[in-house]
Structure formats: C-alpha cells, structure tokens
Design a protein around this motif. Structure first.
Motif, PDB file in Angstrom:
ATOM      1  N   LEU A  29       0.828  -1.213   0.000  1.00  0.00           N
ATOM      2  CA  LEU A  29       0.000   0.000   0.000  1.00  0.00           C
ATOM      3  C   LEU A  29       0.861   1.261   0.000  1.00  0.00           C
ATOM      4  O   LEU A  29       2.009   1.248   0.442  1.00  0.00           O
ATOM      5  N   PHE A  49      -1.339  -7.698   7.939  1.00  0.00           N
ATOM      6  CA  PHE A  49      -2.502  -8.463   7.454  1.00  0.00           C
ATOM      7  C   PHE A  49      -2.211  -9.965   7.334  1.00  0.00           C
ATOM      8  O   PHE A  49      -3.086 -10.739   6.972  1.00  0.00           O
ATOM      9  N   ARG A 268       1.844   6.099  15.134  1.00  0.00           N
ATOM     10  CA  ARG A 268       0.610   6.882  15.137  1.00  0.00           C
ATOM     11  C   ARG A 268       0.291   7.418  13.746  1.00  0.00           C
ATOM     12  O   ARG A 268      -0.863   7.481  13.327  1.00  0.00           O
ATOM     13  N   TRP A 271      -1.331   4.662  11.796  1.00  0.00           N
ATOM     14  CA  TRP A 271      -2.717   4.451  12.256  1.00  0.00           C
ATOM     15  C   TRP A 271      -3.628   5.561  11.729  1.00  0.00           C
ATOM     16  O   TRP A 271      -4.708   5.295  11.229  1.00  0.00           O
ATOM     17  N   MET A 274      -3.076   5.965   7.429  1.00  0.00           N
ATOM     18  CA  MET A 274      -3.339   4.789   6.597  1.00  0.00           C
ATOM     19  C   MET A 274      -4.448   3.909   7.151  1.00  0.00           C
ATOM     20  O   MET A 274      -4.879   2.976   6.485  1.00  0.00           O
ATOM     21  N   LYS A 275      -4.882   4.205   8.368  1.00  0.00           N
ATOM     22  CA  LYS A 275      -5.953   3.418   9.016  1.00  0.00           C
ATOM     23  C   LYS A 275      -5.536   1.964   9.181  1.00  0.00           C
ATOM     24  O   LYS A 275      -6.345   1.050   9.100  1.00  0.00           O
ATOM     25  N   LEU A 276      -4.240   1.756   9.394  1.00  0.00           N
ATOM     26  CA  LEU A 276      -3.708   0.417   9.603  1.00  0.00           C
ATOM     27  C   LEU A 276      -3.238   0.273  11.043  1.00  0.00           C
ATOM     28  O   LEU A 276      -2.550   1.152  11.566  1.00  0.00           O
ATOM     29  N   VAL A 277      -3.608  -0.848  11.670  1.00  0.00           N
ATOM     30  CA  VAL A 277      -3.083  -1.171  12.994  1.00  0.00           C
ATOM     31  C   VAL A 277      -1.739  -1.872  12.798  1.00  0.00           C
ATOM     32  O   VAL A 277      -1.687  -2.960  12.216  1.00  0.00           O
ATOM     33  N   GLY A 308       0.958  -6.553  13.197  1.00  0.00           N
ATOM     34  CA  GLY A 308      -0.121  -5.691  13.654  1.00  0.00           C
ATOM     35  C   GLY A 308      -0.668  -6.066  15.011  1.00  0.00           C
ATOM     36  O   GLY A 308      -1.762  -5.644  15.377  1.00  0.00           O
ATOM     37  N   ASN A 309       0.114  -6.849  15.779  1.00  0.00           N
ATOM     38  CA  ASN A 309      -0.405  -7.317  17.057  1.00  0.00           C
ATOM     39  C   ASN A 309      -0.126  -6.326  18.185  1.00  0.00           C
ATOM     40  O   ASN A 309       0.575  -6.621  19.146  1.00  0.00           O
TER      41      ASN A 309
END
Lengths: 331, 331
Positions: A29, A49, A268, A271, A274-277, A308-309
């Motif tokens: 991405l 992911f 941050r 997050w 990109m709205k990704l954890v 992403g954990n």
C-alpha cells in the motif's frame, strides 16, 4: 559459516511455492500524505494483514512444511516473545500437529492469548535466556518435538524472505528495502531475496537505539549480545545469531538506529493516515525514514510493516502505555 | 416527493464516472476469523481507506464536480460534525475553490484538525440546530457559496451510492448489504444502487439504539426528530430528511438498532482481527450482525466500513473514552 551454506535463490523460490497455499500474499500500500511528509515514495508491505498478524507465519509455515512425516508426528516447539509463537502455533494447527511454546511471563497479553487461541501448549518461564532454554530442553526431552528457532533456522529465514520476493513482484525500481531487525530472520531473508531478485536495491535494517546490538555487531564485526535492551518494540530485543549475522554482514548495506519517540510518532502516523493497525516493531521502518529525510529524499523505498499485534489496552501514546518501555527484558 | 425525483440508475453511473479520477476504489476485505465468529461470510468495504478517511468524500466530490463554473467560483459551504466537512474541504481544495464549514464546538478534535488541515474556513457554533443554521445562513449571505448539505442533496446521495455499486462489481451473490444510518445519505444511496445493480440483495440500516430515530421513523411512517441522542457513533446522531426518508422507506428492508457495548466490541474486533482502524460509526454494521446471529447465519453479507477517523487519544475501551458517550449533542 560458508557462503554456500546460506539459503539459495532456489531455496527461497521453493519456500515461497511451498507456503503459497496457506500464506496471504499481502498488499503493498501507499499513502499520498505520508509520501508528502517524508519526501519520498514509500511502499508498505502489509504483513500486519498476514495470518496470525505478522510475517512470522511465513517462516513458521515453511519450517513445518519442510519437516519429514516422521518429524511432524511428534510436533514442533519453540520459545518466543510472541509473534513467532503464535505463527508456529497456527501453522501447526493447520497441519494438525502438536505445538509447544515457551513464553516469558512478561510477554504482552495479546500475544499470550493468540498463542493459546491457536491451541498450542504454553509453558511460561522467567524472562531470561537460561530459564527459556531449560524449559525448551525439557519439552524436547518429554515430547520429541522439533525445535523451530524463531530465526536461527534456514527454513525460517527462507520463508521470511518470501515477503521481499513478493515486494519485487509487486513493484519495480526500488532504491531501498527497510525491515526491522531483532534476531535478524526477516532482515537476513529479505537481504537474500534482494540479492537474488533485485540486486540494485539496498537493504537497510531498522533497530531501536535502546536495543542496538545488531548495529554495534555490524559495526564491530562480531556479535554483541543484547544486554538489558529497552524499547517498546517487544519483537526487536533479541540479538543476532551466527547464521543471521553472517548473512546480514554480507548482504545488508546498513543498520539504522531509531529513537523511541520517532517509533511512536511513526506508529501513530500509520494508524491515523493509513488506518492500519501496526505494532511498534512494524512502524520502526517508517521512523527510520523520518529520522533520516535527507538520505531518503526522492527515493523509492519499500518498508515491511512486520506485524499488527498491538496491545489495544496499552498504546504507547497513552500514559499507561509509556510504562511498558521499562519493563521489558530480552525475549 | 415523487419516485421519479430520486437519483436514477444513470445518475449513479454518472456520479461514479465523474468522481472516479479522484476517489479511491476501496478494497473489499474478508476475515476468516470474523466469519467463524459471526457464522456468515462478510465482505468489508473499506471506506476507512477513502480519501479524508470516510465514504463522505464520494458524495462531496460528486456535488462539487456537478456544480457549474459560475457556482464553483464562489465556493461551497456546509455544516457537519466532521467527516462530511473534511470531505468537502478536501474536494474543494482539489478543485481549488473556497470551502466554508460550520462545526459544533463539541466535534472531536481529530475532525476539527482534519477540516482545518484541508484549508477550509471554519466557523464554530453551539451544538444546536438553530445555531448551526444561523451560522450557515450568514456564510451564504456573505460569500454566495453553495450549500452542500451532508445528506439532503441528490448529488451527495448519488455519490454515496457509488460505494455499493463498487461492491456489486467486486463480488456477487450478496444476500444483505448493511450500512450505518445517520441522516441517511449513505443508506439511501446504497439502497438505490442495490435496487439498480443487485435487486436480490436486501439492504439493512444499522443505527445506535441510543439514537434510533430512523428506526422509529421507518416503523411509524413519519420522520421522528433526533432528540438528545446518546451514542459513541458521533456520525449517526442526525435525523433523516424527507428526501432520504422517502428513498429509505421504499428501498430498505429494515433498520436494526444496536447497543453501545456491541458497537465497541465490534470495533475492537475489527482492529484486532483485521488490523483496520475504523471509527465507531463504521463498526456498527458488524455489531448488527453479532447481535442478530441467527438472522444472518450462513448468509453472504457486505458491510460498509464507513470511516476510519477514530480519535486515538480517546478510544471507547479506555475509561477516558467512555465519557464521550454522554457529551454529544445532535450534529
């Protein structure tokens, strides 16, 4: 270790083929706003992911799928602060073989829960190397399970290398590939894939400055142990092994150290923008760019968002989360 | 309102074509673990990845791109609790026209910052309908800007409908499409797209039980105002307009109300399992399934994850975040 001992181009191609049926081909991405902030063009390989939430599932899958039938029956075991343990547990579950995991009592709850949720038998130990090795030796003696080391294992390294191989299939013309470095499994696998599939790309490792043993090892030509490391990147506190050090020394351009504050800001930013954890260990690669803008200005750079954990009850930008930094031992 | 007044199939096709150059075609993601928990097959339309972080950018873009040259010069204005304001500000910036935004002082900081960051002129007002309308009327009088209502606008509704149109291009055989409902722009646009492009799919609106005016309106056949709504879903506190109510009444199967606790659980599940940052209003659709498992058992269901602009300093599962619920007025 001799150069011809390391995983070959064919080993990585085989690993990638072997795991393709059970591993996600994760997307690459981009973010226009982060590119504008960083002044370069960044491709984020979304291993957050990946199954079990991290790239570790690639290496664990390749290691299990490379075992003989006789070996598989007795199962696998490992010690890990978390992501490798969860990955091995899930990969074992998918092949219906037992998994035994030694974890430090201090591992984040989210990682303990994940390992238990995938059905592995957990044995908790004190967060010291000695306690971990003793617990593991007991398990091997009792069960005959095969020890799959989190990184000091050629099948694991070849499996981790499949992420970079995919990156080079997904985009071209990369100047740099940056990965986090803890024990060096991802970095060494990525470095080999880069040498085999995109030799003009320079590989860089990103390491917390509070856990900079790999940086010092590369600088000094011998492995420094990771003594009392301090970082929110709980996956990056381990030192290199002879195997990963040998590969990194021959194939990695540089290891860049990064401050904790930059890691939190990068995390941050990912997050928010990109709205990704992503977990701190995953965000350190972006932090490496943000701390070295001139070096990377105008370049094409792939980053591996390794996992992403993140512990959602304990985020680093809350007061509660900030405590975490001082309580972590080697893992 | 007569049926032939509503956006036609061609209107939605035109809207989608008009905005295609500046709007992300967002991915439709799945999660094996959430499917296993929910007992059905769910497709998540990731409008949290949309520009400005929410589906609102579709409608705002279509509205601006539908203006005449003379209209565009004077700019656009709106009132909004946040996502529409940010979307309109960004769409205006991309066309280099002025944007004026009336926002309640009580809007979340992240949304205020986003609107300001996109270069809109903000006028703050008290969080009442009267104050908002007065402030907007002043702006129109002073500047001649065109008012782009957050949902009571056919170009906005047609633009929002493009998300569902994409869903039906991305997958087939859907039994249900679930969207959140606030003012009804997304729900009515989605309902029209479904009628035109996938008539065998049933559309459902998901609404917080503490802000259930749309549920009661559909049940009673007239629009209930949203009086003192209470929910962490700050985007879903508005009541329907005659326009959206007319479309919803004719094209939506049902509105399902959802408890706050379920919304938080669903939000956290999406963060933990999918590694996606979604805001509460985006997670309510999954909560609707989790509260009604029997109804949805074994079905193919698309959900619109409407936005990702969560306030990272104020998450609903922290104590601090829990306060938010009581402090919101209509917006």
């Amino acid at each position: 270790m001799f150069l011809n001992d390391i995983p070959s181009k064919q080993d990585i191609i085989d690993a990638h083929g072997r795991i393709a049926g059970q591993v996600h081909r994760t997307p690459l991405l981009t973010s226009a706003s982060i590119n504008a902030i960083a002044g370069c063009k960044i491709f984020f390989k979304c291993e957050n992911f990946q199954k079990a939430g991290a790239f570790k599932f690639r290496g664990a899958s390749n290691a299990i799928l490379s075992l003989s039938k006789a070996e598989r029956i007795k199962g696998v075991c490992t010690h890990s602060s978390g992501n490798h343990a969860a990955a091995l547990a899930l990969a074992a579950k998918m092949k219906k073989i037992p998994a035994y995991v030694v974890m430090p009592r201090t591992a984040p709850d989210i990682k303990k829960k994940a390992v238990a949720g995938y059905g592995a038998a957990i044995r908790y130990c004190d967060p010291t190397l000695a306690a971990r090795e003793a617990a593991l030796a007991e398990i091997v003696k009792e069960t005959g399970a095969v020890f799959i080391h989190p990184f000091d294992n050629d099948a694991v390294i070849a499996g981790q290398g499949s992420a970079a191989k995919e990156i080079f299939e997904q985009t071209e013309g990369l100047d740099y590939l940056i990965t986090p470095v803890g024990g060096g499994g991802l970095l060494s696998g990525s470095a080999l894939s880069t040498r085999y599939f995109s030799p003009r790309t320079t590989v860089i490792g990103a390491e917390p400055s509070g856990a900079d043993d790999a940086f010092r090892s590369l600088r000094d030509g011998f492995i420094h142990p990771s003594v009392n490391p301090k970082s929110i990147c709980d996956g990056l506190l381990t030192n290199l092994s002879e195997r990963t050090f040998g590969i990194i020394r021959g194939n990695v351009g540089e290891i860049v150290t990064v401050e904790e504050k930059s890691i939190m800001e990068a995390m941050r930013m990912i997050w928010e923008r990109m709205k990704l954890v992503v977990e701190p260990s995953g965000a350190i690669t972006l932090a490496a760019i943000l701390e070295n803008r001139e070096k990377f200005s105008g370049k094409m750079i792939a980053l591996i968002l390794s996992g992403g954990n993140a512990d959602l009850d304990n985020l680093p930008w809350t007061n509660h989360g900030a405590h975490r930094m001082d309580t972590k031992g080697p893992s």
